[in-house]
Design a protein around this motif. Sequence first.
Motif, mmCIF file in Angstrom:
data_model
loop_
_atom_site.group_PDB
_atom_site.id
_atom_site.type_symbol
_atom_site.label_atom_id
_atom_site.label_comp_id
_atom_site.label_asym_id
_atom_site.label_seq_id
_atom_site.Cartn_x
_atom_site.Cartn_y
_atom_site.Cartn_z
ATOM 1 N N SER A 70 0.827 -1.214 0.000
ATOM 2 C CA SER A 70 0.000 0.000 0.000
ATOM 3 C C SER A 70 0.854 1.254 0.000
ATOM 4 N N ARG A 71 2.041 1.179 0.573
ATOM 5 C CA ARG A 71 2.923 2.350 0.613
ATOM 6 C C ARG A 71 3.496 2.646 -0.761
ATOM 7 N N ALA A 72 3.381 1.683 -1.663
ATOM 8 C CA ALA A 72 3.822 1.899 -3.044
ATOM 9 C C ALA A 72 2.631 2.106 -3.982
ATOM 10 N N GLY A 73 1.449 2.318 -3.391
ATOM 11 C CA GLY A 73 0.284 2.662 -4.197
ATOM 12 C C GLY A 73 -0.748 1.580 -4.388
ATOM 13 N N ALA A 74 -0.547 0.377 -3.849
ATOM 14 C CA ALA A 74 -1.554 -0.680 -3.975
ATOM 15 C C ALA A 74 -2.840 -0.228 -3.270
ATOM 16 N N PRO A 75 -4.000 -0.377 -3.909
ATOM 17 C CA PRO A 75 -5.223 0.225 -3.375
ATOM 18 C C PRO A 75 -6.052 -0.675 -2.470
ATOM 19 N N HIS A 76 -5.553 -1.845 -2.131
ATOM 20 C CA HIS A 76 -6.404 -2.841 -1.481
ATOM 21 C C HIS A 76 -6.587 -2.608 0.020
ATOM 22 N N THR A 77 -7.760 -3.031 0.484
ATOM 23 C CA THR A 77 -8.119 -2.985 1.895
ATOM 24 C C THR A 77 -8.910 -4.250 2.204
ATOM 25 N N ILE A 78 -8.842 -4.697 3.434
ATOM 26 C CA ILE A 78 -9.674 -5.811 3.889
ATOM 27 C C ILE A 78 -10.523 -5.317 5.047
ATOM 28 N N LEU A 79 -11.805 -5.676 5.028
ATOM 29 C CA LEU A 79 -12.707 -5.339 6.126
ATOM 30 C C LEU A 79 -13.353 -6.623 6.634
ATOM 31 N N LEU A 80 -13.009 -7.006 7.853
ATOM 32 C CA LEU A 80 -13.579 -8.174 8.504
ATOM 33 C C LEU A 80 -14.689 -7.715 9.438
ATOM 34 N N ILE A 81 -15.904 -8.170 9.167
ATOM 35 C CA ILE A 81 -17.068 -7.804 9.967
ATOM 36 C C ILE A 81 -17.459 -9.005 10.816
ATOM 37 N N LEU A 82 -17.443 -8.827 12.138
ATOM 38 C CA LEU A 82 -17.792 -9.900 13.067
ATOM 39 C C LEU A 82 -19.137 -9.604 13.704
ATOM 40 N N GLN A 83 -20.074 -10.496 13.482
ATOM 41 C CA GLN A 83 -21.395 -10.376 14.078
ATOM 42 C C GLN A 83 -21.706 -11.652 14.842
ATOM 43 N N GLY A 84 -22.513 -11.533 15.863
ATOM 44 C CA GLY A 84 -22.914 -12.696 16.642
ATOM 45 C C GLY A 84 -23.555 -12.251 17.936
ATOM 46 N N MET A 85 -24.282 -13.163 18.551
ATOM 47 C CA MET A 85 -24.882 -12.869 19.840
ATOM 48 C C MET A 85 -23.787 -12.648 20.875
ATOM 49 N N ASP A 86 -24.138 -12.045 21.992
ATOM 50 C CA ASP A 86 -23.171 -11.814 23.062
ATOM 51 C C ASP A 86 -22.545 -13.146 23.482
ATOM 52 N N THR A 87 -21.266 -13.128 23.760
ATOM 53 C CA THR A 87 -20.410 -14.256 24.138
ATOM 54 C C THR A 87 -20.066 -15.155 22.949
ATOM 55 N N ALA A 88 -20.410 -14.763 21.722
ATOM 56 C CA ALA A 88 -20.143 -15.629 20.566
ATOM 57 C C ALA A 88 -18.661 -15.751 20.263
ATOM 58 N N GLY A 89 -17.831 -14.860 20.809
ATOM 59 C CA GLY A 89 -16.389 -15.004 20.634
ATOM 60 C C GLY A 89 -15.733 -13.956 19.772
ATOM 61 N N LYS A 90 -16.393 -12.817 19.583
ATOM 62 C CA LYS A 90 -15.815 -11.766 18.741
ATOM 63 C C LYS A 90 -14.493 -11.266 19.320
ATOM 64 N N GLY A 91 -14.463 -11.046 20.630
ATOM 65 C CA GLY A 91 -13.228 -10.579 21.259
ATOM 66 C C GLY A 91 -12.107 -11.589 21.147
ATOM 67 N N GLY A 92 -12.439 -12.874 21.250
ATOM 68 C CA GLY A 92 -11.428 -13.913 21.115
ATOM 69 C C GLY A 92 -10.844 -13.963 19.716
ATOM 70 N N ILE A 93 -11.674 -13.704 18.717
ATOM 71 C CA ILE A 93 -11.172 -13.638 17.339
ATOM 72 C C ILE A 93 -10.162 -12.511 17.217
ATOM 73 N N VAL A 94 -10.486 -11.367 17.785
ATOM 74 C CA VAL A 94 -9.584 -10.217 17.700
ATOM 75 C C VAL A 94 -8.252 -10.539 18.381
ATOM 76 N N ARG A 95 -8.312 -11.170 19.550
ATOM 77 C CA ARG A 95 -7.074 -11.461 20.290
ATOM 78 C C ARG A 95 -6.248 -12.552 19.624
ATOM 79 N N HIS A 96 -6.882 -13.629 19.227
ATOM 80 C CA HIS A 96 -6.133 -14.813 18.802
ATOM 81 C C HIS A 96 -5.882 -14.883 17.299
ATOM 82 N N VAL A 97 -6.674 -14.195 16.507
ATOM 83 C CA VAL A 97 -6.471 -14.202 15.052
ATOM 84 C C VAL A 97 -5.814 -12.894 14.612
ATOM 85 N N ILE A 98 -6.486 -11.795 14.868
ATOM 86 C CA ILE A 98 -5.927 -10.499 14.474
ATOM 87 C C ILE A 98 -4.661 -10.212 15.275
ATOM 88 N N GLY A 99 -4.572 -10.767 16.475
ATOM 89 C CA GLY A 99 -3.384 -10.575 17.303
ATOM 90 C C GLY A 99 -2.128 -11.199 16.734
#
Length: 291
Positions: A70-99
């Motif tokens: 991207s610093r050389a002009g590549a235009p790409h972006t990724i958007l990960l949207i996490l939906q689910g009922m409470d306690t479904a594990g959204k925070g765990g995905i952020v910690r263990h995958v995105i981390g």
Amino acid sequence: MSKQPKAQDRKDVFNKPVREVLIASGDLELEDIDPNSSPGYDGDKASGAADLAAIGEELSELQERFFAASRAGAPHTILLILQGMDTAGKGGIVRHVIGAVDPQGVSHHAFKAPTAQELAHDFLWRIERELPEHGLIGVFDRSHYEDVLIHKVRGLSPAREIERRYGAINDFESKLADQHTTVIKVMLHISNEEQRSRLAERLERPDKYWKFNTGDIDEREVWNEYMHAYQTAIRRTHTRDAPWFIVPADKKWYARLAVAALLLDALKAIDPQWPAADFDVEGEKRRLADS
């Protein structure tokens, strides 16, 4: 210094392409998907942890290339949207995958109830303000889908407005795709029984009290209505530009592995490349040696 080698593609840990395994359909029936299943994966919790670590190494290298390109002009972006009922594990995905990747290459936002300022605008206004820049992996913990899910279940907007929002979401996400954003929409599909167990754990552990919200029990009283709202929203907004993926979430280890595999698949499809030097490499080597 020699050029860093490209990460070697490891054997896919899923027995079929992960997108094929988890992708939703226009006639989705949520009740036909077992939240305690691990579709496409033949291993167990122990092998899942090992495979997640291996995927994490590859994610880290690809994410660095993605950011550098991207610093050389590549235009790409990724958007990960996490939906689910409470306690479904959204925070765990952020910690263990995105981390697993460099935090400098991540843009994370957890959407809460809208503020008075946000309510004064169209529901997509606050979403657009948090979109990731080129070269970043954006992560939305909840998203614009709250404005059709909660509003449908709790009657916060009339049916006609909710119908309008489905169309607005499709137009919005199509525009993102046109702007080189890969949209990965994940519903973490947890069972009613597993959510009860996770909430009970929060009530038994003082170090988990801070996570407990008394409103979570209120939402359980309309569980079936939420499942219907999710099913309708997914059916109405599952498009070629922004497909939905249904990830069984009763097994936390499986959900994390599945989302990591989806993210890795998206990065591989983009295939970011290291930018070529915009200076005389040999000349700079000589200058450095003489300095």
